[in-house]
Write a protein that holds these residues in place. Structure first.
Motif, mmCIF file in Angstrom:
data_model
loop_
_atom_site.group_PDB
_atom_site.id
_atom_site.type_symbol
_atom_site.label_atom_id
_atom_site.label_comp_id
_atom_site.label_asym_id
_atom_site.label_seq_id
_atom_site.Cartn_x
_atom_site.Cartn_y
_atom_site.Cartn_z
ATOM 1 N N ASP A 6 0.860 -1.186 0.000
ATOM 2 C CA ASP A 6 0.000 0.000 0.000
ATOM 3 C C ASP A 6 0.896 1.235 0.000
ATOM 4 O OD1 ASP A 6 -1.819 1.999 0.328
ATOM 5 O OD2 ASP A 6 -2.937 1.013 1.957
ATOM 6 N N THR A 7 1.048 1.834 -1.178
ATOM 7 C CA THR A 7 1.948 2.988 -1.291
ATOM 8 C C THR A 7 1.464 4.178 -0.483
ATOM 9 O OG1 THR A 7 0.794 3.659 -3.328
ATOM 10 C CG2 THR A 7 2.791 2.328 -3.573
ATOM 11 N N SER A 8 0.154 4.264 -0.250
ATOM 12 C CA SER A 8 -0.372 5.391 0.529
ATOM 13 C C SER A 8 0.062 5.308 1.987
ATOM 14 C CB SER A 8 -1.903 5.436 0.443
ATOM 15 O OG SER A 8 -2.472 4.287 1.048
ATOM 16 N N VAL A 9 0.376 4.093 2.444
ATOM 17 C CA VAL A 9 0.859 3.911 3.807
ATOM 18 C C VAL A 9 2.377 4.059 3.858
ATOM 19 C CG1 VAL A 9 1.059 2.286 5.722
ATOM 20 C CG2 VAL A 9 -1.068 2.403 4.421
ATOM 21 N N MET A 10 3.065 3.412 2.916
ATOM 22 C CA MET A 10 4.526 3.484 2.891
ATOM 23 C C MET A 10 5.021 4.874 2.537
ATOM 24 S SD MET A 10 5.857 -0.065 1.186
ATOM 25 C CE MET A 10 7.551 0.487 1.399
ATOM 26 N N PHE A 11 4.360 5.496 1.552
ATOM 27 C CA PHE A 11 4.763 6.823 1.067
ATOM 28 C C PHE A 11 3.546 7.746 1.060
ATOM 29 C CE2 PHE A 11 7.411 3.706 -1.346
ATOM 30 C CZ PHE A 11 8.593 3.927 -0.651
ATOM 31 N N PRO A 12 3.165 8.259 2.222
ATOM 32 C CA PRO A 12 1.950 9.078 2.308
ATOM 33 C C PRO A 12 1.995 10.366 1.485
ATOM 34 C CG PRO A 12 3.227 9.168 4.347
ATOM 35 C CD PRO A 12 3.814 8.078 3.522
ATOM 36 N N GLY A 13 3.199 10.789 1.110
ATOM 37 C CA GLY A 13 3.288 12.022 0.332
ATOM 38 C C GLY A 13 3.307 11.809 -1.170
ATOM 39 N N LEU A 14 3.301 10.554 -1.616
ATOM 40 C CA LEU A 14 3.447 10.263 -3.049
ATOM 41 C C LEU A 14 2.326 10.870 -3.875
ATOM 42 C CD1 LEU A 14 4.999 8.807 -5.301
ATOM 43 C CD2 LEU A 14 3.638 6.762 -4.812
ATOM 44 N N GLU A 15 1.095 10.555 -3.517
ATOM 45 C CA GLU A 15 -0.044 11.043 -4.297
ATOM 46 C C GLU A 15 -0.167 12.557 -4.213
ATOM 47 O OE1 GLU A 15 -4.899 10.385 -4.678
ATOM 48 O OE2 GLU A 15 -3.721 9.149 -3.292
ATOM 49 N N ARG A 16 0.054 13.082 -3.022
ATOM 50 C CA ARG A 16 -0.104 14.528 -2.822
ATOM 51 C C ARG A 16 0.942 15.330 -3.577
ATOM 52 N NH1 ARG A 16 1.568 18.059 2.400
ATOM 53 N NH2 ARG A 16 0.354 19.924 1.940
ATOM 54 N N ASN A 17 2.171 14.804 -3.640
ATOM 55 C CA ASN A 17 3.281 15.597 -4.165
ATOM 56 C C ASN A 17 3.673 15.305 -5.607
ATOM 57 O OD1 ASN A 17 3.829 17.175 -1.807
ATOM 58 N ND2 ASN A 17 4.771 15.388 -0.856
ATOM 59 N N THR A 18 3.108 14.268 -6.197
ATOM 60 C CA THR A 18 3.503 13.912 -7.563
ATOM 61 C C THR A 18 3.209 15.031 -8.552
ATOM 62 O OG1 THR A 18 3.227 11.540 -7.178
ATOM 63 C CG2 THR A 18 3.171 12.288 -9.466
ATOM 64 N N ARG A 19 1.991 15.529 -8.545
ATOM 65 C CA ARG A 19 1.610 16.564 -9.515
ATOM 66 C C ARG A 19 2.412 17.859 -9.341
ATOM 67 N NH1 ARG A 19 -4.647 17.590 -10.705
ATOM 68 N NH2 ARG A 19 -4.324 15.464 -11.501
ATOM 69 N N PRO A 20 2.531 18.410 -8.124
ATOM 70 C CA PRO A 20 3.349 19.626 -7.987
ATOM 71 C C PRO A 20 4.820 19.400 -8.320
ATOM 72 C CG PRO A 20 2.601 18.859 -5.833
ATOM 73 C CD PRO A 20 1.835 18.093 -6.850
ATOM 74 N N PHE A 21 5.337 18.197 -8.033
ATOM 75 C CA PHE A 21 6.728 17.911 -8.385
ATOM 76 C C PHE A 21 6.913 17.925 -9.899
ATOM 77 C CE2 PHE A 21 10.107 14.888 -9.542
ATOM 78 C CZ PHE A 21 11.180 15.499 -8.921
ATOM 79 N N VAL A 22 5.981 17.325 -10.611
ATOM 80 C CA VAL A 22 6.049 17.329 -12.084
ATOM 81 C C VAL A 22 5.946 18.756 -12.601
ATOM 82 C CG1 VAL A 22 4.862 16.607 -14.195
ATOM 83 C CG2 VAL A 22 5.188 14.973 -12.329
ATOM 84 N N TRP A 23 5.104 19.563 -11.956
ATOM 85 C CA TRP A 23 4.970 20.968 -12.376
ATOM 86 C C TRP A 23 6.298 21.701 -12.181
ATOM 87 C CZ3 TRP A 23 5.744 25.809 -10.471
ATOM 88 C CH2 TRP A 23 5.166 26.865 -11.174
ATOM 89 N N TYR A 24 6.928 21.519 -11.047
ATOM 90 C CA TYR A 24 8.216 22.160 -10.800
ATOM 91 C C TYR A 24 9.278 21.645 -11.774
ATOM 92 C CZ TYR A 24 7.123 24.721 -6.509
ATOM 93 O OH TYR A 24 6.635 25.624 -5.601
ATOM 94 N N LEU A 25 9.223 20.363 -12.083
ATOM 95 C CA LEU A 25 10.160 19.777 -13.043
ATOM 96 C C LEU A 25 9.992 20.429 -14.408
ATOM 97 C CD1 LEU A 25 12.303 17.497 -12.943
ATOM 98 C CD2 LEU A 25 10.546 15.965 -13.857
ATOM 99 N N ALA A 26 8.748 20.636 -14.812
ATOM 100 C CA ALA A 26 8.459 21.282 -16.102
ATOM 101 C C ALA A 26 8.902 22.746 -16.089
ATOM 102 C CB ALA A 26 6.968 21.182 -16.411
#
Length: 202
Positions: A6-26
């Motif tokens: 369960d990635t939401s348990v192991m990495f609770p910030g994954l779902e929340r931070n994926t989109r803003p991280f991609v935006w910053y990457l772009a």
């Protein structure tokens, strides 16, 4: 029996931070593209220059100024919030800093490899970037410890001064105004390095 992770348990910030991280990457990638275009335009009066190195300097100015701002603001806004916010807080400008820092360093890896530098320099800088990204991504994936990322990031103020100094030396000419600005910026570099590197990390 298959175990489901369960990635939401192991990495609770994954779902929340994926989109803003991609935006910053772009955003970082787009900034470098613009910087590279400017550097190519400058090639006409700097025929012996390394376009990638020039683009890197131009790219670094907005990046390090942006990171320095977010680091200072992110640190200040939760400085007195207590240890729980420092270790488990998950919002504000400190989070934005860690996202930007990780994205910028990821974009900078290929830039480092393309610059005309020694293999040793490239290896050391690439290792530095990978280590820095790993540290910041730990907080991003766990959705905590953003304060410490921002507090650490205050040291980039001296990097901004260093980048400005390099830009003045490379692009500023040799007139009296340029020499005065180089001197002022050199003093600023030593002061910021002393305060935000030596004193910050004793």
């Amino acid at each position: 029996m298959l175990w489901r992770v369960d990635t939401s348990v192991m990495f609770p910030g994954l779902e929340r931070n994926t989109r803003p991280f991609v935006w910053y990457l772009a955003a970082c990638s787009a900034t470098y593209v613009v910087a590279h275009i400017i550097a190519r335009k400058m090639k006409a009066w700097r025929p012996k220059s390394d376009v990638v190195a020039d683009a890197d300097l131009i790219f670094s100015l907005p990046m390090y100024s942006w990171m320095s701002f977010l680091a200072c603001k992110g640190t200040a806004e939760v400085w007195d919030a207590g240890w729980e916010e420092h270790w488990f807080g998950s919002g504000g400008n400190s989070r934005q800093f860690t996202l930007l820092y990780a994205a910028m360093n990821l974009v900078h890896i290929p830039i480092t490899l393309l610059k005309k530098q020694s293999t040793t320099y490239k290896a050391l800088m690439t290792f530095h970037h990978i280590l820095s990204i790993s540290c910041m991504m730990t907080g991003i994936l766990l959705n905590r410890m953003y304060f410490w990322g921002a507090f650490d990031g205050i040291c980039e103020i001296s990097t901004f001064c260093l980048t400005t100094l390099f830009c003045l030396k490379e692009f500023g000419g040799s007139g009296p105004v340029s020499k005065m600005l180089i001197t002022i910026n050199g003093v600023s570099l030593w002061l910021t390095y002393l305060i935000f590197r030596i004193f910050l990390f004793p």
